[in-house]
Design a protein around this motif. Structure first.
Motif, short mmCIF file in Angstrom:
data_model
loop_
_atom_site.label_atom_id
_atom_site.label_comp_id
_atom_site.label_asym_id
_atom_site.label_seq_id
_atom_site.Cartn_x
_atom_site.Cartn_y
_atom_site.Cartn_z
N PRO A 278 47.24 23.55 -65.93
CA PRO A 278 48.27 24.02 -66.87
C PRO A 278 49.02 22.90 -67.57
O PRO A 278 49.32 22.99 -68.76
CB PRO A 278 49.21 24.84 -65.96
CG PRO A 278 48.29 25.38 -64.91
CD PRO A 278 47.30 24.27 -64.63
N ARG A 279 49.31 21.82 -66.84
CA ARG A 279 50.03 20.72 -67.50
C ARG A 279 49.14 20.01 -68.52
O ARG A 279 49.62 19.55 -69.56
CB ARG A 279 50.54 19.72 -66.45
CG ARG A 279 51.76 20.23 -65.69
CD ARG A 279 52.42 19.10 -64.90
NE ARG A 279 51.57 18.64 -63.82
CZ ARG A 279 51.55 19.18 -62.61
NH1 ARG A 279 52.31 20.22 -62.34
NH2 ARG A 279 50.77 18.69 -61.66
N SER A 280 47.83 19.94 -68.25
CA SER A 280 46.91 19.35 -69.23
C SER A 280 46.86 20.21 -70.48
O SER A 280 46.82 19.70 -71.61
CB SER A 280 45.50 19.22 -68.63
OG SER A 280 45.48 18.29 -67.58
N LEU A 281 46.85 21.53 -70.30
CA LEU A 281 46.84 22.45 -71.44
C LEU A 281 48.12 22.30 -72.25
O LEU A 281 48.07 22.22 -73.49
CB LEU A 281 46.69 23.89 -70.95
CG LEU A 281 46.78 24.99 -72.03
CD1 LEU A 281 45.76 24.76 -73.13
CD2 LEU A 281 46.58 26.36 -71.39
N GLN A 282 49.25 22.22 -71.59
CA GLN A 282 50.52 22.06 -72.30
C GLN A 282 50.56 20.75 -73.09
O GLN A 282 51.01 20.72 -74.24
CB GLN A 282 51.69 22.12 -71.31
CG GLN A 282 51.93 23.51 -70.75
CD GLN A 282 53.00 23.50 -69.67
OE1 GLN A 282 53.00 22.64 -68.78
NE2 GLN A 282 53.91 24.44 -69.73
N ARG A 283 50.05 19.68 -72.48
CA ARG A 283 50.04 18.39 -73.18
C ARG A 283 49.14 18.43 -74.40
O ARG A 283 49.47 17.90 -75.46
CB ARG A 283 49.59 17.28 -72.23
CG ARG A 283 50.63 16.86 -71.21
CD ARG A 283 50.24 15.52 -70.57
NE ARG A 283 49.00 15.61 -69.84
CZ ARG A 283 48.90 15.97 -68.56
NH1 ARG A 283 49.99 16.30 -67.88
NH2 ARG A 283 47.72 16.01 -67.96
N SER A 284 47.97 19.09 -74.26
CA SER A 284 47.03 19.16 -75.37
C SER A 284 47.63 19.96 -76.53
O SER A 284 47.48 19.58 -77.70
CB SER A 284 45.72 19.80 -74.91
OG SER A 284 45.12 19.02 -73.90
N LEU A 285 48.29 21.06 -76.22
CA LEU A 285 48.93 21.85 -77.27
C LEU A 285 50.04 21.05 -77.94
O LEU A 285 50.20 21.09 -79.16
CB LEU A 285 49.50 23.15 -76.67
CG LEU A 285 48.47 24.21 -76.26
CD1 LEU A 285 49.15 25.34 -75.50
CD2 LEU A 285 47.74 24.76 -77.47
N SER A 286 50.78 20.30 -77.14
CA SER A 286 51.87 19.49 -77.70
C SER A 286 51.34 18.45 -78.67
O SER A 286 51.95 18.17 -79.71
CB SER A 286 52.64 18.81 -76.56
OG SER A 286 53.66 17.98 -77.06
N GLN A 287 50.17 17.87 -78.35
CA GLN A 287 49.57 16.88 -79.24
C GLN A 287 49.17 17.48 -80.58
O GLN A 287 49.04 16.79 -81.58
CB GLN A 287 48.36 16.25 -78.56
CG GLN A 287 48.72 15.34 -77.39
CD GLN A 287 47.51 14.94 -76.56
OE1 GLN A 287 46.37 15.31 -76.87
NE2 GLN A 287 47.73 14.18 -75.50
N GLY A 289 51.05 19.75 -81.96
CA GLY A 289 52.29 20.26 -82.53
C GLY A 289 52.53 21.72 -82.20
O GLY A 289 53.25 22.42 -82.92
N MET A 290 51.93 22.20 -81.11
CA MET A 290 52.03 23.60 -80.72
C MET A 290 52.58 23.71 -79.31
O MET A 290 52.63 22.73 -78.56
CB MET A 290 50.65 24.28 -80.76
CG MET A 290 49.97 24.28 -82.12
SD MET A 290 50.78 25.37 -83.30
CE MET A 290 50.48 26.98 -82.51
N THR A 291 53.02 24.91 -78.97
CA THR A 291 53.39 25.25 -77.61
C THR A 291 52.65 26.52 -77.21
O THR A 291 52.19 27.27 -78.08
CB THR A 291 54.90 25.51 -77.46
OG1 THR A 291 55.25 26.67 -78.25
CG2 THR A 291 55.71 24.31 -77.93
N PHE A 292 52.52 26.76 -75.91
CA PHE A 292 51.85 27.98 -75.48
C PHE A 292 52.61 29.20 -75.98
O PHE A 292 52.00 30.16 -76.47
CB PHE A 292 51.75 28.01 -73.94
CG PHE A 292 51.01 29.20 -73.42
CD1 PHE A 292 49.64 29.30 -73.54
CD2 PHE A 292 51.70 30.25 -72.80
CE1 PHE A 292 48.94 30.40 -73.06
CE2 PHE A 292 51.02 31.35 -72.32
CZ PHE A 292 49.64 31.43 -72.45
#
Length: 360
Positions: A278-287, A289-292
């Motif tokens: 989950p933290r990897s997914l959140q970081r990837s979305l942040s890169q 410019g998105m959030t879950f």
């Protein structure tokens, strides 16, 4: 089920984890091993056969690898990867198939596969290289996986087998002059099985998986191509996938879009489907410019617009389908998204000329 990253993961990048692949990769597997037996095995590994047939969802690349090896072992099918490739048609790769079969030359079709194959899965790639044996009249097509672990023999056979089959089908079902094949694993099936599938010699324990093709193949014309269809397909692929990798936000959107009525968006569940922590997914979305939460909101907005304007469902039912417990929450969300009420939005859609809808 999939093997996930440990809870203490902090800094693993996306490519250090399992990546997704379209569910169509497993289409036809049950039939190869006897229908019900194959379907039961798929279910045991957590795969939904209906979604595999439908083909637009993503499943775990790592789990596909495991199930292929398990089926090959359990049913004594050492050439399973080749059998899987042999039964697939070109359209297993979606819009890429339209671009390839309507290319002007074989070289253009190959370039399309190299550029856009990751739309089928960001875990795989095809690259044009010089001939590994140094023959100037021969070029190489290298098939590779982007995972950190070495791909299994069945998955490699299937993957490079699909590339070979795509070239045959684009060439009107005729041989395209394949010189030989190099595979990085030891031989797992009879030489005759490899020879029958590829129609060329196969060598094993090589550095990479490579199809050795004639250099002149690039200039060979593709018969029956349609310029308009090619242009439409390329425009679609370029618009959606004209960048280095499939955006993680697009994969999350695809997963959530297939789960109407999700009751409270579950970040952990989506992360598991992508074989990400989950933290990897959140970081990837942040890169990106998105959030879950932002992706969830975007999916709900799209579903709401579709359900309001194309159905007569009561708004309470639409709210429930969107995972909203209260109709008042749904009404507020519609006002935020479209600057109007659900009832006015529905009336506007039913008016012959419609009206301008401001989407925020």
């Amino acid at each position: 089920m999939a093997e996930y990253l440990p809870s203490n993961d902090e800094n693993l990048p996306v490519h250090d984890t399992g990546l997704p692949i379209r569910a169509s990769v497993l289409r036809g597997l049950p039939a190869l091993v006897g229908g019900d037996r194959g379907a039961s095995l798929l279910a045991a590994y957590g795969f939904d056969e209906a979604k595999i047939v439908e083909g637009n969802s993503f499943i775990s690349f790592r789990q596909v690898e495991r199930v292929l090896e398990a089926v090959a072992d359990r049913f004594a099918l050492p050439d399973l990867g080749l059998r899987m490739a042999a039964q697939q048609d070109l359209h297993v790769v979606g819009a890429l198939a339209i671009a390839m079969e309507n290319a002007r030359t074989m070289g253009e079709a190959i370039s399309c596969s190299s550029r856009y194959l990751f739309a089928y899965s960001p875990a795989i790639s095809v690259e044009e290289i010089e001939d590994p044996l140094g023959n100037p009249a021969v070029a190489g097509l290298r098939y590779a996986t982007r995972t950190m672990t070495k791909a299994s023999p069945q998955l490699l056979d299937y993957g490079i087998g699909i590339v070979h089959r795509m070239l045959v089908l684009v060439n009107a079902g005729a041989p395209y002059g394949l010189q030989s094949v190099q595979l990085p694993h030891s031989r797992v099936a009879k030489d005759s099985a490899y020879r029958a599938f590829f129609g060329a010699a196969v060598t094993f324990d090589c550095p990479s998986a490579v199809l050795r093709i004639p250099s002149r193949l690039a200039s060979m014309p593709v018969s029956g191509g349609n310029d308009l269809l090619r242009a439409i397909a390329i425009d679609y692929l370029e618009t959606h996938f004209g960048h280095k990798d499939v955006p993680i936000s697009d994969l999350v959107t695809a997963i959530l879009s297939e789960q109407p009525g999700f009751d409270g968006p579950d970040l952990a569940k989506v992360a598991r489907l992508l074989s990400l922590h989950p933290r990897s997914l959140q970081r990837s979305l942040s890169q990106e410019g998105m959030t879950f939460t932002g992706v969830v909101d975007r999916v709900r907005r799209s579903q709401a617009l579709d359900l309001i304007t194309t159905t007569n469902l009561p708004f309470s039912q639409i709210a429930a389908r969107l995972g909203m417990r209260e109709q008042s929450s749904f009404t507020r969300a519609v006002r935020r998204w479209f600057d109007t009420s659900p009832s006015k939005l529905r009336r506007a859609a039913q008016t012959p000329k419609g009206q301008f809808i401001r989407v925020r």
